[in-house]
Write a protein that holds these residues in place. Structure first.
Motif, PDB file in Angstrom:
ATOM      1  N   THR A 160      23.589   1.979 -29.472  1.00 29.88           N
ATOM      2  CA  THR A 160      24.764   1.305 -30.027  1.00 29.88           C
ATOM      3  C   THR A 160      24.611  -0.194 -29.866  1.00 29.88           C
ATOM      4  O   THR A 160      23.695  -0.669 -29.187  1.00 29.88           O
ATOM      5  CB  THR A 160      26.050   1.737 -29.304  1.00 29.88           C
ATOM      6  OG1 THR A 160      25.944   1.340 -27.936  1.00 29.88           O
ATOM      7  CG2 THR A 160      26.265   3.243 -29.380  1.00 29.88           C
ATOM      8  N   GLN A 161      25.555  -0.926 -30.472  1.00 28.33           N
ATOM      9  CA  GLN A 161      25.525  -2.392 -30.372  1.00 28.33           C
ATOM     10  C   GLN A 161      25.580  -2.828 -28.906  1.00 28.33           C
ATOM     11  O   GLN A 161      24.825  -3.702 -28.477  1.00 28.33           O
ATOM     12  CB  GLN A 161      26.719  -2.967 -31.137  1.00 28.33           C
ATOM     13  CG  GLN A 161      26.673  -2.644 -32.622  1.00 28.33           C
ATOM     14  CD  GLN A 161      27.987  -2.911 -33.318  1.00 28.33           C
ATOM     15  OE1 GLN A 161      29.023  -3.091 -32.683  1.00 28.33           O
ATOM     16  NE2 GLN A 161      27.947  -2.945 -34.639  1.00 28.33           N
ATOM     17  N   LEU A 162      26.467  -2.186 -28.154  1.00 24.35           N
ATOM     18  CA  LEU A 162      26.596  -2.529 -26.729  1.00 24.35           C
ATOM     19  C   LEU A 162      25.343  -2.119 -25.952  1.00 24.35           C
ATOM     20  O   LEU A 162      24.831  -2.874 -25.119  1.00 24.35           O
ATOM     21  CB  LEU A 162      27.846  -1.831 -26.160  1.00 24.35           C
ATOM     22  CG  LEU A 162      28.191  -2.140 -24.707  1.00 24.35           C
ATOM     23  CD1 LEU A 162      28.455  -3.625 -24.506  1.00 24.35           C
ATOM     24  CD2 LEU A 162      29.407  -1.334 -24.264  1.00 24.35           C
ATOM     25  N   LEU A 164      22.342  -1.793 -27.036  1.00 24.50           N
ATOM     26  CA  LEU A 164      21.241  -2.690 -27.390  1.00 24.50           C
ATOM     27  C   LEU A 164      21.365  -4.023 -26.650  1.00 24.50           C
ATOM     28  O   LEU A 164      20.367  -4.587 -26.199  1.00 24.50           O
ATOM     29  CB  LEU A 164      21.283  -2.927 -28.903  1.00 24.50           C
ATOM     30  CG  LEU A 164      19.949  -2.989 -29.629  1.00 24.50           C
ATOM     31  CD1 LEU A 164      19.115  -1.762 -29.324  1.00 24.50           C
ATOM     32  CD2 LEU A 164      20.159  -3.122 -31.125  1.00 24.50           C
TER      33      LEU A 164
END
Lengths: 310, 264
Positions: A160-162, A164
Motif C-alpha cells: 500500500t501507499q503507507l 511503501l
C-alpha cells in the motif's frame, strides 16, 4: 513418536513465525534493530494470562494483546523519533519498562492456564470442538491458517501507499524525506505493527504452552532474528511475498533445529538449559557465514597457487 | 519565487570546531530561472541547498517559496514544492524497491499516504507512458529493482521523479559528479531538456566552470559561506571561464590583502 516431535516443533515454529514476521518488519523493512520485542512478547502473554484467569473469552485476548504490543512499539518509536534516543537504547528502555509493567499486569511472575483449573484457552476450545480431524493435526492446521492470513495481510500492507513509505524509509531515509515521506510517522507505524505481531505471538504461545511467565521474553529478539536469517539463508527471495514466506519457513526450521538439539543434544553433553546458548551460537554462525566463506575461499586459492608454484 | 533573506548557518556552534558555513546570504530566484552555483570545497553550496530543502534549520534568516515562509516547515512537507537530485545516484532512489514503486512514492509527494494499493494498473500505464517520452528504455523495466540499474539510469530516474509532480523548484546538487564523463553529458542534456520543458526554477551546484557558464541564465559564485559573484543574462552569455577565473582571483587577492593587513 518422531511424527509427534516434528508436529510439535512445527506448531511452535508457526507461532514463532508470527513473532518472526514482527521482527522482520523492524529489522529488515525498517532497518531498525528493535529490542523491545523481549518485552512485548511476554506483554502479550501476560495479557492473555490475566484475561483468561478472569474468565474472559480467550479470543478477546488477541486484539487486546495486539493493541498493547502496538503501544509498546509506539513508545520505542517516540523515544527514537521525538527524543532522538539511539534505536538500540530506545528498544532496551521499552523492554526494561515492560518488565515491571508485565509484572503489574500479571500481579505475580507466573500464571498457569489449565483446563483442570477451569481456564478456557483458544487451544482448549479448538480441542473441544469435536471436529472429525484429530486434534494433533487440527492445532497445527489452525496455526498454519492463522499465520497464512497474517502473512498475506502483511504482504498486502507492504504494497500500500503507507507500506511503501515504510519500506522506503528503511531503505533510504534521505530519499524518503526528499520524496515527501514523513519518516517519523513511517517508523512509528512500522514499530507499532511489528510489536503488535510480537505480542500476538506471545498471547497465542502462552495459551499453547499453558502458562504465562515473566521470563519468557528473554532472548526472543534473537529467536526472531534467527528465524529471519535462517529463512533468508534457505530461500533468498526478492519479492515481498517470497520474503515473508521465508521468514515463516525460517521460524519452523529454527524451532526444528533447536528441538532436535535439545532432544539428541544430551548425547553430546547439552542440557535443556543450554537453549539460549545454542540459539546465540546459531545466529553467530549464520551471521559470520558470509565472512568465513570468503576467508576460506581466499585461503583455498592461496593454497592452490602454492601447490601450482611448488 | 524563491526568496532568501539574511540566511546564516553555523555548524557545531559553541564547540572548538564551530564552523560558520553560511554568512548572511541574500538571494532571489525568479520563475523559470536556471541558476548554476560554483565555488570551491567548503564554500557552502551544498549547505545552501540543504537549508532550502529543510534538511536542517538555519541559525538566522528566512526562506520563502512563492511568498510562503517555509523556514520552519519540516523537510518532508517542503518536498511538495521542491524536487531534489543528489550527488550520488544511490541517494535519490531506494535500491530494494522496484522502479514503479520508487515512482509511486514520488507521485504521492504532498499527498496523504493511506491503505490504498500504491501501484495500480492505471498508474503503471501512466508511468510507462511518461517514461517512454524520456527515451531511455526504462519503460520496459518497471518491475525491476532499482538496485539493478546503472548509476546513470538511476540518476535519470531521480531527475524524472523530482519533476514528476511538477514542483516549484528543482535543486541539483552536483548530480553528475560521480558519473563517468559520457554518462554525465547524457544526464546534463536530459537535465537541460527537462528544465526547459517544465520551466521550473532550478538551482544547480557544480564544480565545473564550463558547465556552470554553459547552462542556465544565471551563475553565482560562492566562497567561504558568501555569494561573492552573481552574473546573469547577456553578461553571463558573454562570460568565459577565463573571465570568471580572473574575477575570482581578483576577489581572492583582495581578501588576501585584507587578511595580511589583519596579520600586520
Amino acid at each position: 513418536m518422531l511424527a509427534g516431535f516434528i508436529l510439535h516443533s512445527v506448531e511452535e515454529g508457526l507461532l514463532f513465525g508470527i513473532l518472526a514476521l514482527g521482527v522482520y518488519i523492524s529489522f529488515r523493512v525498517l532497518n531498525f534493530p528493535d529490542l523491545s520485542v523481549d518485552g512485548s512478547y511476554p506483554l502479550g502473554a501476560a495479557i492473555a494470562g490475566i484475561m483468561i484467569v478472569q474468565g474472559i473469552n480467550p479470543f478477546l485476548t488477541l486484539p487486546v494483546a495486539v493493541l498493547a504490543g502496538a503501544l509498546a512499539g509506539l513508545l520505542t518509536g517516540i523515544l527514537h523519533t521525538k527524543l532522538k534516543i539511539n534505536p538500540l537504547l530506545a528498544g532496551i528502555l521499552t523492554m526494561i519498562c515492560l518488565y515491571s509493567i508485565n509484572l503489574r499486569i500479571m500481579d505475580r511472575p507466573n500464571i498457569s492456564l489449565s483446563p483442570y483449573l477451569g481456564h478456557k484457552t483458544i487451544i482448549s476450545i479448538i480441542k473441544g470442538l469435536n471436529l472429525p480431524l484429530k486434534s494433533i493435526y487440527l492445532i497445527p492446521l489452525v496455526f498454519f491458517l492463522v499465520v497464512l492470513v497474517l502473512k498475506l495481510l502483511l504482504d498486502l500492507f507492504l504494497h500500500t501507499q503507507l507500506g511503501l513509505a515504510i519500506r522506503a524509509t528503511g531503505d533510504n531515509e534521505e530519499m524518503a524525506r526528499a520524496e515527501g515521506v514523513n519518516t517519523d510517522t513511517a517508523k512509528l507505524v512500522g514499530l507499532s505493527l511489528s510489536n503488535g505481531l510480537v505480542a500476538l505471538a506471545g498471547a497465542l504461545f502462552a495459551q499453547y504452552q499453558g502458562f504465562a511467565d515473566i521470563g519468557m521474553g528473554i532472548g526472543m529478539i534473537i529467536a526472531g532474528l534467527a528465524s529471519v536469517i535462517t529463512g533468508e539463508a534457505l530461500i533468498r527471495g526478492r519479492t515481498i511475498s517470497l520474503i515473508t514466506m521465508e521468514v515463516v519457513v525460517g521460524a519452523i526450521a529454527y524451532r526444528l533445529a533447536i528441538a532436535a538439539a535439545l532432544k539428541w543434544g544430551y548425547n553430546f553433553g547439552f542440557k535443556p538449559t543450554d537453549l539460549k546458548l545454542l540459539t546465540g551460537l546459531l545466529v553467530i554462525i549464520i551471521l559470520a557465514f558470509p565472512i568465513l566463506r570468503t576467508k576460506i575461499k581466499k585461503r583455498a586459492t592461496k593454497l592452490q597457487k602454492n601447490i601450482i608454484r611448488g | 519565487m524563491l526568496k532568501i533573506r539574511h540566511l546564516s548557518k553555523i555548524f557545531l556552534r559553541g564547540s572548538v570546531n564551530e564552523n560558520l558555513a553560511l554568512r548572511n546570504i541574500n538571494l532571489t530566484v525568479a520563475h523559470a530561472d536556471f541558476v548554476t552555483i560554483i565555488g570551491s570545497n567548503g564554500a557552502g553550496k551544498t549547505t545552501l541547498l540543504n537549508l532550502i530543502s529543510g534538511v536542517y534549520p538555519p541559525e538566522e534568516g528566512r526562506i520563502e517559496i512563492n511568498g510562503m515562509d517555509v523556514t520552519n516547515l519540516p523537510e518532508h512537507k517542503r518536498a511538495n514544492f521542491i524536487g531534489r537530485v543528489f550527488q550520488s545516484p544511490l541517494q535519490g532512489t531506494a535500491s530494494s524497491l522496484t522502479l514503479e514503486e520508487n515512482l509511486a512514492i514520488a507521485v504521492l509527494r504532498g499527498k496523504k499516504r493511506g491503505l490504498r494499493l500504491a501501484v495500480t494498473r492505471k498508474k503503471r500505464e501512466e508511468f510507462r507512458e511518461r517514461l517512454r517520452a524520456l527515451g531511455l528504455g526504462l519503460e520496459n523495466r518497471l518491475q525491476e529493482r532499482v538496485g539493478l540499474l546503472s548509476g546513470g539510469q538511476r540518476q535519470a530516474l531521480t531527475i524524472f521523479m523530482a519533476v514528476f509532480t511538477k514542483p516549484e523548484l528543482l535543486l541539483l546538487d552536483e548530480h553528475t559528479a560521480s558519473l563517468d564523463p559520457k554518462t554525465a553529458r547524457r544526464i546534463i542534456s536530459l537535465t537541460k531538456k527537462i528544465v526547459a520543458e517544465s520551466r521550473l526554477a532550478t538551482l544547480m551546484v557544480t564544480h565545473n566552470m564550463e558547465q556552470a557558464l554553459e547552462l542556465g541564465n544565471r551563475t553565482i559564485v560562492m566562497e567561504e559561506g558568501e555569494i561573492i559573484f552573481d552574473v546573469s543574462g547577456e553578461d553571463k552569455k558573454k562570460m568565459t571561464v577565463k573571465d570568471l577565473l580572473e574575477n575570482f582571483s581578483q576577489i581572492k587577492k583582495r581578501e588576501l590583502v585584507e587578511d595580511k593587513m589583519l596579520l600586520v
